[in-house]
Design a protein around this motif. Structure first.
Motif, PDB file in Angstrom:
ATOM      1  N   VAL A  27       1.974   3.628   9.224  1.00  0.00           N
ATOM      2  CA  VAL A  27       1.955   2.296   8.635  1.00  0.00           C
ATOM      3  C   VAL A  27       3.159   2.106   7.700  1.00  0.00           C
ATOM      4  N   ALA A  28       3.255   2.979   6.693  1.00  0.00           N
ATOM      5  CA  ALA A  28       4.306   2.818   5.692  1.00  0.00           C
ATOM      6  C   ALA A  28       4.542   4.131   4.966  1.00  0.00           C
ATOM      7  N   GLY A  29       5.753   4.283   4.426  1.00  0.00           N
ATOM      8  CA  GLY A  29       6.096   5.483   3.680  1.00  0.00           C
ATOM      9  C   GLY A  29       6.787   5.140   2.380  1.00  0.00           C
ATOM     10  N   GLY A  68      11.734   6.762  -4.362  1.00  0.00           N
ATOM     11  CA  GLY A  68      11.292   5.392  -4.584  1.00  0.00           C
ATOM     12  C   GLY A  68      11.540   4.446  -3.432  1.00  0.00           C
ATOM     13  N   GLY A  69      12.228   4.897  -2.400  1.00  0.00           N
ATOM     14  CA  GLY A  69      12.449   4.046  -1.254  1.00  0.00           C
ATOM     15  C   GLY A  69      11.194   3.864  -0.425  1.00  0.00           C
ATOM     16  N   THR A  70      11.144   2.781   0.341  1.00  0.00           N
ATOM     17  CA  THR A  70       9.998   2.519   1.190  1.00  0.00           C
ATOM     18  C   THR A  70      10.452   2.235   2.617  1.00  0.00           C
ATOM     19  N   THR A  71       9.562   2.512   3.536  1.00  0.00           N
ATOM     20  CA  THR A  71       9.839   2.223   4.935  1.00  0.00           C
ATOM     21  C   THR A  71       8.530   1.837   5.611  1.00  0.00           C
ATOM     22  N   ASP A 118       7.610  -1.234  12.210  1.00  0.00           N
ATOM     23  CA  ASP A 118       8.054  -2.597  12.482  1.00  0.00           C
ATOM     24  C   ASP A 118       6.890  -3.582  12.540  1.00  0.00           C
ATOM     25  N   SER A 119       5.801  -3.159  13.140  1.00  0.00           N
ATOM     26  CA  SER A 119       4.655  -4.068  13.311  1.00  0.00           C
ATOM     27  C   SER A 119       3.897  -4.298  12.011  1.00  0.00           C
ATOM     28  N   MET A 120       4.224  -3.518  10.971  1.00  0.00           N
ATOM     29  CA  MET A 120       3.510  -3.616   9.699  1.00  0.00           C
ATOM     30  C   MET A 120       4.308  -4.385   8.642  1.00  0.00           C
ATOM     31  N   ILE A 130       3.632  -0.789   0.391  1.00  0.00           N
ATOM     32  CA  ILE A 130       3.337   0.528  -0.159  1.00  0.00           C
ATOM     33  C   ILE A 130       4.044   0.665  -1.499  1.00  0.00           C
ATOM     34  N   SER A 131       3.382   1.344  -2.406  1.00  0.00           N
ATOM     35  CA  SER A 131       3.992   1.634  -3.707  1.00  0.00           C
ATOM     36  C   SER A 131       3.427   2.948  -4.206  1.00  0.00           C
TER      37      SER A 131
END
Length: 124
Positions: free
Chosen positions: A47-49, A54-57, A60-62, A68-69
Protein backbone atom coordinates in the motif's frame (compact mmCIF):
# COMPACT_ATOMS: atom_id res chain seq x y z
CA UNK A 1 11.02 -5.29 16.67
CA UNK A 2 7.46 -6.14 17.62
CA UNK A 3 4.66 -4.54 15.66
CA UNK A 4 1.00 -4.21 16.52
CA UNK A 5 -1.59 -2.74 14.20
CA UNK A 6 -4.75 -1.05 15.41
CA UNK A 7 -7.58 1.05 14.08
CA UNK A 8 -9.50 -1.25 11.80
CA UNK A 9 -13.23 -1.60 11.93
CA UNK A 10 -16.48 -1.42 10.02
CA UNK A 11 -16.93 1.78 8.06
CA UNK A 12 -19.43 2.96 5.49
CA UNK A 13 -18.23 3.76 2.02
CA UNK A 14 -17.02 7.33 1.81
CA UNK A 15 -15.80 7.37 5.38
CA UNK A 16 -12.25 7.55 6.73
CA UNK A 17 -10.04 5.51 8.99
CA UNK A 18 -6.64 6.04 10.54
CA UNK A 19 -4.70 2.88 11.15
CA UNK A 20 -1.96 2.87 13.73
CA UNK A 21 1.04 0.59 14.07
CA UNK A 22 2.99 0.58 17.32
CA UNK A 23 6.58 -0.63 17.33
CA UNK A 24 8.63 -1.82 20.26
CA UNK A 25 11.76 -3.79 21.03
CA UNK A 26 14.38 -2.21 18.80
CA UNK A 27 15.25 1.22 17.55
CA UNK A 28 12.31 2.23 15.43
CA UNK A 29 14.31 4.91 13.67
CA UNK A 30 16.52 2.26 12.09
CA UNK A 31 13.71 0.75 10.05
CA UNK A 32 11.79 1.61 6.97
CA UNK A 33 8.10 1.01 7.50
CA UNK A 34 5.27 -0.02 5.25
CA UNK A 35 1.62 -0.97 5.10
CA UNK A 36 0.36 -3.92 3.10
CA UNK A 37 -3.14 -5.27 2.76
CA UNK A 38 -4.71 -8.59 1.90
CA UNK A 39 -8.28 -9.01 0.81
CA UNK A 40 -9.98 -12.37 1.14
CA UNK A 41 -8.88 -14.65 -1.66
CA UNK A 42 -6.21 -12.24 -2.86
CA UNK A 43 -2.49 -11.97 -2.42
CA UNK A 44 -1.07 -9.46 -0.01
CA UNK A 45 -0.27 -6.20 -1.75
CA UNK A 46 1.84 -3.16 -0.98
CA UNK A 47 0.00 0.00 0.00
CA UNK A 48 2.53 2.59 1.17
CA UNK A 49 5.99 2.99 2.67
CA UNK A 50 7.70 5.51 4.91
CA UNK A 51 11.48 5.54 4.99
CA UNK A 52 13.80 6.15 7.90
CA UNK A 53 14.68 9.51 6.37
CA UNK A 54 11.03 10.58 6.16
CA UNK A 55 10.31 9.92 2.52
CA UNK A 56 7.10 8.23 1.44
CA UNK A 57 6.12 6.03 -1.45
CA UNK A 58 2.79 4.61 -2.58
CA UNK A 59 1.52 1.90 -4.83
CA UNK A 60 0.18 3.58 -7.94
CA UNK A 61 -3.36 2.41 -7.25
CA UNK A 62 -3.20 3.81 -3.71
CA UNK A 63 -2.16 7.36 -4.53
CA UNK A 64 -4.65 10.01 -3.54
CA UNK A 65 -6.71 8.35 -0.82
CA UNK A 66 -3.96 6.83 1.32
CA UNK A 67 -1.49 8.79 3.43
CA UNK A 68 1.31 7.19 5.38
CA UNK A 69 3.17 8.99 8.13
CA UNK A 70 5.47 8.09 10.96
CA UNK A 71 6.30 9.55 14.34
CA UNK A 72 9.73 8.38 15.41
CA UNK A 73 9.31 9.90 18.86
CA UNK A 74 6.28 7.68 19.43
CA UNK A 75 7.60 4.61 17.57
CA UNK A 76 4.51 4.67 15.40
CA UNK A 77 3.47 4.62 11.80
CA UNK A 78 0.04 5.61 10.59
CA UNK A 79 -2.10 5.03 7.51
CA UNK A 80 -4.88 7.48 6.83
CA UNK A 81 -7.46 6.15 4.40
CA UNK A 82 -10.03 8.57 3.03
CA UNK A 83 -13.09 8.06 0.87
CA UNK A 84 -13.14 4.38 1.71
CA UNK A 85 -14.52 2.01 -0.89
CA UNK A 86 -15.83 -1.54 -0.49
CA UNK A 87 -12.79 -2.79 -2.41
CA UNK A 88 -10.60 -1.46 0.41
CA UNK A 89 -11.96 -4.23 2.61
CA UNK A 90 -8.92 -6.21 3.71
CA UNK A 91 -6.63 -7.05 6.57
CA UNK A 92 -4.02 -4.31 6.80
CA UNK A 93 -0.53 -5.19 7.98
CA UNK A 94 2.38 -3.02 9.01
CA UNK A 95 5.90 -4.18 8.35
CA UNK A 96 9.46 -3.11 9.15
CA UNK A 97 12.64 -3.68 7.21
CA UNK A 98 15.56 -2.10 5.42
CA UNK A 99 14.49 -0.96 1.97
CA UNK A 100 17.33 0.54 -0.06
CA UNK A 101 15.25 1.84 -2.97
CA UNK A 102 11.69 3.07 -3.36
CA UNK A 103 10.81 0.46 -5.94
CA UNK A 104 11.80 -2.29 -3.51
CA UNK A 105 9.07 -1.47 -0.98
CA UNK A 106 6.75 -3.86 -2.81
CA UNK A 107 9.09 -6.80 -2.11
CA UNK A 108 7.61 -8.47 0.94
CA UNK A 109 10.72 -10.59 1.46
CA UNK A 110 12.66 -7.47 2.48
CA UNK A 111 10.62 -7.00 5.62
CA UNK A 112 11.91 -8.76 8.71
CA UNK A 113 9.02 -7.88 10.98
CA UNK A 114 5.26 -7.93 10.54
CA UNK A 115 2.36 -6.92 12.69
CA UNK A 116 -0.66 -9.15 13.22
CA UNK A 117 -2.95 -7.15 10.95
CA UNK A 118 -6.09 -5.16 11.52
CA UNK A 119 -9.30 -5.78 9.60
CA UNK A 120 -10.95 -2.99 7.69
CA UNK A 121 -14.45 -3.68 6.41
CA UNK A 122 -16.15 -1.14 4.18
CA UNK A 123 -19.88 -1.43 3.66
CA UNK A 124 -21.58 -0.05 0.58
Amino acid sequence: VQLQAFGGGLVQAGGSLRLFCAASGRTFNNYDMAWFRQASGNEREFVAGASRSGGTTYADSMKGRFTISRDNAKNAVYLQIDNLKPEDTAVYYCAAGHIPRNWLYVDQHRYAYWGQGTLVTVSS
